[in-house]
Write a protein that holds these residues in place. Structure first.
Motif, PDB file in Angstrom:
ATOM      1  N   ASN A  67     -59.694  90.794  53.027  1.00 47.77           N
ATOM      2  CA  ASN A  67     -59.632  90.515  51.592  1.00 47.77           C
ATOM      3  C   ASN A  67     -60.429  89.266  51.226  1.00 47.77           C
ATOM      4  O   ASN A  67     -61.148  89.237  50.229  1.00 47.77           O
ATOM      5  CB  ASN A  67     -58.181  90.340  51.148  1.00 47.77           C
ATOM      6  CG  ASN A  67     -57.371  91.611  51.224  1.00 47.77           C
ATOM      7  OD1 ASN A  67     -57.935  92.703  51.324  1.00 47.77           O
ATOM      8  ND2 ASN A  67     -56.065  91.484  51.189  1.00 47.77           N
ATOM      9  N   ALA A  82     -63.723  88.972  48.897  1.00 48.97           N
ATOM     10  CA  ALA A  82     -63.694  88.102  47.725  1.00 48.97           C
ATOM     11  C   ALA A  82     -64.849  87.107  47.736  1.00 48.97           C
ATOM     12  O   ALA A  82     -65.522  86.904  46.720  1.00 48.97           O
ATOM     13  CB  ALA A  82     -62.363  87.364  47.656  1.00 48.97           C
ATOM     14  N   ALA A  98     -57.113  85.970  47.088  1.00 48.42           N
ATOM     15  CA  ALA A  98     -58.059  85.621  46.024  1.00 48.42           C
ATOM     16  C   ALA A  98     -58.017  84.126  45.756  1.00 48.42           C
ATOM     17  O   ALA A  98     -59.060  83.490  45.530  1.00 48.42           O
ATOM     18  CB  ALA A  98     -57.735  86.409  44.756  1.00 48.42           C
ATOM     19  N   CYS A 132     -58.360  82.477  39.994  1.00 50.78           N
ATOM     20  CA  CYS A 132     -58.594  83.659  40.836  1.00 50.78           C
ATOM     21  C   CYS A 132     -57.288  84.379  41.142  1.00 50.78           C
ATOM     22  O   CYS A 132     -57.203  85.618  41.064  1.00 50.78           O
ATOM     23  CB  CYS A 132     -59.274  83.245  42.137  1.00 50.78           C
ATOM     24  SG  CYS A 132     -60.995  82.727  41.966  1.00 50.78           S
ATOM     25  N   ALA A 176     -56.319  88.151  39.883  1.00 47.52           N
ATOM     26  CA  ALA A 176     -56.025  89.188  40.872  1.00 47.52           C
ATOM     27  C   ALA A 176     -54.659  89.816  40.615  1.00 47.52           C
ATOM     28  O   ALA A 176     -54.480  91.029  40.788  1.00 47.52           O
ATOM     29  CB  ALA A 176     -56.082  88.606  42.278  1.00 47.52           C
ATOM     30  N   ALA A 234     -60.045  90.392  43.710  1.00 47.83           N
ATOM     31  CA  ALA A 234     -60.527  89.042  43.426  1.00 47.83           C
ATOM     32  C   ALA A 234     -61.702  89.115  42.458  1.00 47.83           C
ATOM     33  O   ALA A 234     -62.590  89.958  42.597  1.00 47.83           O
ATOM     34  CB  ALA A 234     -60.945  88.340  44.717  1.00 47.83           C
TER      35      ALA A 234
END
Length: 304
Positions: free
Chosen positions: A43, A47, A243, A275, A279, A288
């Motif tokens: 993730n 991002a 994020a 962020c 998210a 993100a």
């Protein structure tokens, strides 16, 4: 050459939105379901790639159908997967994310292949050609090895150990880390009752504590910063912490120099909170925002 290497879990997520989290011996209605890549290391890599950084991933998946879907998503997002280990006859870790109407998440998962990667599987040259290493939950020995390799090569290191912090010995990896991300529960497990930093692995580190909807704080050896966060219509908190971490690192890494005492921690905290809020307003773990989207969000917040 990648600028940031992220290391840790790479999963396949099945997200189930339900009308309520069921009680024991109870039942809930599934309102929707979706499948996509997940795992904190993946993730954050995605991002940061969306925020104009060249990113690469160190982790492990199986050799099943889910692994092909995971790799395709990551490559389409611009993440280098050349050091993503494929475990022969292994099963890619699957996480079932149960999301209630308030956006709160309950996680179920199999062990799978996401911790198959051992210290001997790490290519030091791949790590040391980067500028920064971001660690997430993984085998403690692998995390410690990666952190040592990066530190000895002069890279900055950040670590978000995740929800299993209380049951694993990450002391060596923490001691090598320049920045440590914790949520409130994790902070209570590793710090003393007043959330102070005794003579421990965190002494002298930059510690970022995420308070969910109440913002976050950053404690550095020289000073502390706090930000109340932003109001958000929460849909799904899955991936919001990833994020947040990506946004924080994006600000700190925009200059060519190393992360140090003069870094813009207050601006990084504001950007990271934006962020995380953005998210949480979207469904899924890979939500993100881009650099431009965060800029627009912040302009709206302060002009309104």
């Amino acid at each position: 050459m990648v600028e940031v290497v992220t290391a840790g879990h790479v999963n396949w997520d099945v997200t189930l939105r339900v009308d309520a989290l069921p009680q024991p011996d109870g039942e809930a209605r599934i309102d929707s379901q979706r499948r996509s890549g997940g795992g904190s290391a993946a993730n954050v890599a995605v991002a940061l790639a969306g925020m104009d950084f060249e990113t690469g991933l160190v982790g492990s998946v199986g050799d099943d159908e889910s692994s092909h879907l995971v790799r395709r998503e990551l490559k389409n997002a611009g993440v280098d997967c050349s050091h993503l280990l494929a475990v022969t006859d292994g099963e890619t870790t699957t996480k079932y994310l149960i999301v209630d109407p308030a956006g709160e998440v309950m996680v179920l998962g199999n062990e799978g292949a996401n911790e198959a990667i051992e210290p001997a599987d790490v290519d030091p040259e791949y790590v040391t050609q980067a500028r920064h290493l971001h660690l997430t939950s993984q085998r403690p020995d692998t995390a410690a090895h990666l952190a040592a390799v990066a530190t000895e090569a002069g890279l900055s290191v950040s670590f978000d150990p995740g929800r299993r912090l209380g049951e694993r010995d990450y002391s060596e990896a923490l001691a090598y880390s320049d920045i440590v991300f914790l949520n409130d529960r994790e902070a209570r497990e590793i710090l003393d009752k007043d959330l102070e930093y005794p003579s421990s692995e965190l002494h002298g580190r930059v510690v970022v504590i995420k308070h969910g909807g109440d913002g976050a704080q950053v404690d550095t050896p020289g000073c502390s910063y706090a930000h109340p966060g932003f109001d958000a219509e929460v849909v799904d908190t899955t991936g919001a912490g990833d994020a947040f971490a990506a946004g924080f690192l994006r600000v700190l890494l925009e200059s060519e120099g190393p992360i140090g005492p003069d870094a813009e921690y207050d601006r990084a905290l504001e950007f990271a909170n934006a962020c995380g809020a953005m998210a949480a307003m979207r469904e899924g773990a890979r939500t993100a925002p881009t650099w431009a989207e965060v800029g627009s969000f912040l302009n709206e917040q302060y002009s309104g």
